[in-house]
Write a protein that holds these residues in place. Sequence first.
Motif, mmCIF file in Angstrom:
data_model
loop_
_atom_site.group_PDB
_atom_site.id
_atom_site.type_symbol
_atom_site.label_atom_id
_atom_site.label_comp_id
_atom_site.label_asym_id
_atom_site.label_seq_id
_atom_site.Cartn_x
_atom_site.Cartn_y
_atom_site.Cartn_z
ATOM 1 N N GLU A 115 0.833 -1.209 0.000
ATOM 2 C CA GLU A 115 0.000 0.000 0.000
ATOM 3 C C GLU A 115 0.871 1.264 0.000
ATOM 4 O OE1 GLU A 115 -3.772 1.043 2.633
ATOM 5 O OE2 GLU A 115 -1.932 1.743 3.604
ATOM 6 N N TYR A 116 1.904 1.255 0.824
ATOM 7 C CA TYR A 116 2.803 2.404 0.919
ATOM 8 C C TYR A 116 3.517 2.632 -0.413
ATOM 9 C CZ TYR A 116 5.962 5.675 3.357
ATOM 10 O OH TYR A 116 6.639 6.796 3.762
ATOM 11 N N ILE A 117 3.995 1.539 -1.015
ATOM 12 C CA ILE A 117 4.696 1.636 -2.311
ATOM 13 C C ILE A 117 3.743 2.151 -3.384
ATOM 14 C CG2 ILE A 117 5.809 0.289 -4.146
ATOM 15 C CD1 ILE A 117 7.587 0.782 -1.669
ATOM 16 N N SER A 118 2.497 1.689 -3.343
ATOM 17 C CA SER A 118 1.496 2.141 -4.311
ATOM 18 C C SER A 118 1.245 3.646 -4.182
ATOM 19 C CB SER A 118 0.210 1.343 -4.062
ATOM 20 O OG SER A 118 -0.877 1.974 -4.610
ATOM 21 N N LEU A 119 1.223 4.157 -2.941
ATOM 22 C CA LEU A 119 1.045 5.600 -2.715
ATOM 23 C C LEU A 119 2.270 6.387 -3.200
ATOM 24 C CD1 LEU A 119 -0.687 5.672 0.793
ATOM 25 C CD2 LEU A 119 -1.676 6.402 -1.379
ATOM 26 N N LEU A 120 3.447 5.820 -2.974
ATOM 27 C CA LEU A 120 4.670 6.459 -3.476
ATOM 28 C C LEU A 120 4.618 6.593 -4.998
ATOM 29 C CD1 LEU A 120 7.623 4.811 -1.483
ATOM 30 C CD2 LEU A 120 6.993 7.219 -1.450
ATOM 31 N N LYS A 121 4.247 5.498 -5.664
ATOM 32 C CA LYS A 121 4.160 5.509 -7.133
ATOM 33 C C LYS A 121 3.125 6.534 -7.606
ATOM 34 C CE LYS A 121 5.651 0.764 -8.074
ATOM 35 N NZ LYS A 121 5.204 -0.605 -8.412
ATOM 36 N N LYS A 122 2.018 6.609 -6.860
ATOM 37 C CA LYS A 122 0.980 7.590 -7.199
ATOM 38 C C LYS A 122 1.568 9.000 -7.140
ATOM 39 C CE LYS A 122 -3.649 9.049 -5.728
ATOM 40 N NZ LYS A 122 -4.714 8.869 -4.717
ATOM 41 N N GLY A 123 2.344 9.271 -6.095
ATOM 42 C CA GLY A 123 2.983 10.576 -5.950
ATOM 43 C C GLY A 123 3.980 10.849 -7.070
ATOM 44 N N PHE A 124 4.780 9.820 -7.407
ATOM 45 C CA PHE A 124 5.795 9.972 -8.461
ATOM 46 C C PHE A 124 5.153 10.202 -9.842
ATOM 47 C CE2 PHE A 124 8.865 7.014 -5.910
ATOM 48 C CZ PHE A 124 9.141 8.059 -5.050
ATOM 49 N N ASN A 125 4.027 9.497 -10.081
ATOM 50 C CA ASN A 125 3.422 9.521 -11.414
ATOM 51 C C ASN A 125 2.347 10.585 -11.597
ATOM 52 O OD1 ASN A 125 5.024 7.302 -12.074
ATOM 53 N ND2 ASN A 125 3.487 5.847 -11.340
ATOM 54 N N SER A 126 1.909 11.201 -10.508
ATOM 55 C CA SER A 126 0.798 12.163 -10.591
ATOM 56 C C SER A 126 1.261 13.602 -10.367
ATOM 57 C CB SER A 126 -0.286 11.809 -9.571
ATOM 58 O OG SER A 126 -0.709 10.480 -9.734
ATOM 59 N N ARG A 127 2.549 13.816 -10.538
ATOM 60 C CA ARG A 127 3.130 15.157 -10.475
ATOM 61 C C ARG A 127 2.920 15.845 -9.123
ATOM 62 N NH1 ARG A 127 1.334 18.279 -15.710
ATOM 63 N NH2 ARG A 127 2.399 19.946 -14.579
ATOM 64 N N TRP A 128 3.236 15.098 -8.053
ATOM 65 C CA TRP A 128 3.287 15.703 -6.728
ATOM 66 C C TRP A 128 4.601 16.467 -6.544
ATOM 67 C CZ3 TRP A 128 1.528 11.720 -2.408
ATOM 68 C CH2 TRP A 128 0.238 11.251 -2.713
ATOM 69 N N ILE A 129 5.599 16.142 -7.379
ATOM 70 C CA ILE A 129 6.969 16.603 -7.121
ATOM 71 C C ILE A 129 7.433 17.617 -8.162
ATOM 72 C CG2 ILE A 129 9.370 15.858 -6.774
ATOM 73 C CD1 ILE A 129 8.304 13.073 -6.045
ATOM 74 N N ASP A 130 8.055 18.681 -7.686
ATOM 75 C CA ASP A 130 8.711 19.648 -8.566
ATOM 76 C C ASP A 130 10.208 19.358 -8.480
ATOM 77 O OD1 ASP A 130 7.567 22.131 -10.057
ATOM 78 O OD2 ASP A 130 9.557 22.720 -9.387
ATOM 79 N N VAL A 131 10.770 18.834 -9.561
ATOM 80 C CA VAL A 131 12.046 18.119 -9.479
ATOM 81 C C VAL A 131 13.281 19.009 -9.601
ATOM 82 C CG1 VAL A 131 13.412 16.215 -10.456
ATOM 83 C CG2 VAL A 131 10.902 16.082 -10.439
ATOM 84 N N TYR A 132 13.397 19.740 -10.685
ATOM 85 C CA TYR A 132 14.679 20.379 -11.013
ATOM 86 C C TYR A 132 14.722 21.861 -10.657
ATOM 87 C CZ TYR A 132 15.672 16.088 -13.602
ATOM 88 O OH TYR A 132 15.895 14.780 -13.932
ATOM 89 N N GLU A 133 15.937 22.327 -10.470
ATOM 90 C CA GLU A 133 16.164 23.747 -10.221
ATOM 91 C C GLU A 133 15.847 24.544 -11.491
ATOM 92 O OE1 GLU A 133 19.740 26.524 -8.320
ATOM 93 O OE2 GLU A 133 20.225 24.565 -9.185
ATOM 94 N N ASN A 134 15.261 25.710 -11.317
ATOM 95 C CA ASN A 134 15.123 26.650 -12.440
ATOM 96 C C ASN A 134 15.370 28.064 -11.912
ATOM 97 O OD1 ASN A 134 11.849 25.920 -11.811
ATOM 98 N ND2 ASN A 134 12.369 28.084 -11.850
ATOM 99 N N ARG A 135 15.556 28.998 -12.800
ATOM 100 C CA ARG A 135 15.868 30.358 -12.389
ATOM 101 C C ARG A 135 14.757 30.910 -11.488
ATOM 102 N NH1 ARG A 135 17.055 33.355 -17.419
ATOM 103 N NH2 ARG A 135 18.671 31.761 -17.620
ATOM 104 N N GLY A 136 15.142 31.393 -10.311
ATOM 105 C CA GLY A 136 14.180 32.009 -9.395
ATOM 106 C C GLY A 136 13.490 31.051 -8.443
ATOM 107 N N LYS A 137 13.711 29.731 -8.619
ATOM 108 C CA LYS A 137 13.024 28.749 -7.770
ATOM 109 C C LYS A 137 13.586 28.769 -6.350
ATOM 110 C CE LYS A 137 11.996 23.766 -7.565
ATOM 111 N NZ LYS A 137 12.135 22.471 -8.254
ATOM 112 N N THR A 138 12.728 28.550 -5.379
ATOM 113 C CA THR A 138 13.151 28.473 -3.979
ATOM 114 C C THR A 138 14.158 27.333 -3.809
ATOM 115 O OG1 THR A 138 11.130 29.443 -3.117
ATOM 116 C CG2 THR A 138 12.329 27.984 -1.629
ATOM 117 N N SER A 139 15.213 27.592 -3.049
ATOM 118 C CA SER A 139 16.283 26.586 -2.872
ATOM 119 C C SER A 139 15.859 25.514 -1.869
ATOM 120 C CB SER A 139 17.556 27.276 -2.400
ATOM 121 O OG SER A 139 17.330 27.900 -1.153
ATOM 122 N N GLY A 140 16.693 24.483 -1.754
ATOM 123 C CA GLY A 140 16.459 23.431 -0.762
ATOM 124 C C GLY A 140 15.384 22.447 -1.166
ATOM 125 N N ALA A 141 14.721 21.886 -0.149
ATOM 126 C CA ALA A 141 13.671 20.889 -0.391
ATOM 127 C C ALA A 141 12.657 20.961 0.737
ATOM 128 C CB ALA A 141 14.284 19.490 -0.457
#
Length: 596
Positions: free
Chosen positions: A334-360
């Motif tokens: 169940e936990y892995i399925s939720l992780l995959k859902k997060g990875f595949n449903s654009r929960w994450i903003d991945v890469y640095e871009n100009r002006g983006k807040t630093s860190g995580a």
Amino acid sequence: MATLKTRSEIEDKYKWRLEDIYEDEKLWEEDYNKVKELLKEIVKFKGKINTSKDLLSVLKLHDEIGIMAGKVFVYARMRRDEDNTNTKYQALADKAMRLNIEVMSTTSFIVPEILSIDTQKLMEMINECEELKIYQHYFEDLIRFKPHVLSPEEEKILAEAETIAESVSNIYTMLNNADMKFPTIKDENGEEVELTHGNFIRFMQSKDRNVRMAAFNAMYDTYEKFINTFSSTMAGNIKKDIFYAKTRKYNSSLEASLFEDNINVEVYDNLIETVHNRLNLLHRYVSLKKKLLGLYELHMYDLYVPLIQEYDKKFTYEEALELVLEGLKPIGDEYISLLKKGFNSRWIDVYENRGKTSGAYSWGTYGTHPYVLLNYQGKLNDVFTIAHEMGHSLHTYYSNSTQPYIYAGYKIFVAEVASTCNEALLMDYLLKNSKDEKEKLYLLNHFFEEFRGTIYRQVMFAEFEKYAHEIAEKGESITPEVLCKKYYDLNKLYYGDDIVVDEGISYEWARIPHFYRNFYVYKYATGFSAAIAISQMILNEGEKAVQRYKEFLKSGSSDYPLNLLKKAGVDLTTPKPVNEALDVFERLLDEFGKML
């Protein structure tokens, strides 16, 4: 020369989908205006919470406002975090912030008014209305604070005095971050570089010992020059803590701080005592470091240098996700399925871009899924960051899905448990599956530094903070000499005989901003210990431990932090979890020793 991409140059699949909160800004504006209207409604209850019907109505309306204002604020801030140079979202974030301040101000009458109701009458009101039962723990917590709440007039005076009380912390921040300048030192290439807070740790991790020593001396020679001022701000902050504790009828400033989480002073004292009993492990690690670095004398400025040279293997983002999924398999399908859902449903903003807040960070709002901001660079640390932030996110997901709004948010005391548990499980997977000895040594070194920095160092801070408050409560003076001597002695005690405790370290307390958030640092050590203990249970007991852990993840703040952790099998009123975490440290030290 590689230049940073603009936001529009990043592929959509690597950007979070904030449209899941608001499809467009028109809907955001509608909710903003709705909150404004609801505030006009809630203020009509002021001075009129007399019946169970009124009480239920005001609390439900408060929740509705909180959910909507939370969405408005989170969306605007996260849009700004995408690109802080975007003036449209700067303005939106400011507007959202002002709305949330208005919400806090307008609804501030609710708690004092509930507390003014006779406890017996309040219980009767709750019992005669089934819908109020959901707020039972909330009411119990309010009643718990009742002996420490003053009259409305006195509370108003204390609230107005807060800006004066906070001035000490503000003075410290300005001196430490704005006014104080550090000298230049020579870097590894012999070039003059200005020392800053930002580059200090990088210099302390330098392979060049002269650079480390120069950075250490330059840093603490500067603090020595201002030590009388720092001693005054520290003393002023401690006096503020004591004033509020006495005024609110607590026995000590420590008790006042721990009361917030319903934690007994013994928990704090037991943590220090337990770590004292296991200082031999830190001494052993220090001795190992001295041997591996090949030094006749190990100094304080050698503590941060890695035992193993930087392991520079790179991982694509997709490889990192696979590693995280493999590492967290012990928590179940169940936990892995939720992780995959997060990875595949654009929960994450991945890469640095100009002006983006630093860190995580992991963040979100009630009623929508959580989000993660990354600035992914492809290093091993970035892989751990994904595991860490998704730990926060799934804790939030489980909590929001299970709890009503009033209990969905969890306390800081337990906030780092899920994130650190994920890191520990990933570490276990990587250690067991690594075929490269250098990688394995690098991983162990990374983990050792977590134990040193998060248990031992934070508990040393906690002990120093307790001492400083206690001498002030006895009426003794807080002088630079007293603070520096105690801090120096603690470093000698914690790090042992195999290190030269340089005089400069006695000024380190002055550069630790956490001392201005009273009795906060111990939470790092308890959270880390609880997470390590839980990860070991999951690995050793399997499904039984996983079910206990998930019960904890689903609980939000529906009970007090210590009770919630007991659901996961961790009792921090005993030394057991801290000892179990340090048992892992000992086992890995043994493993490390055999590999050398």
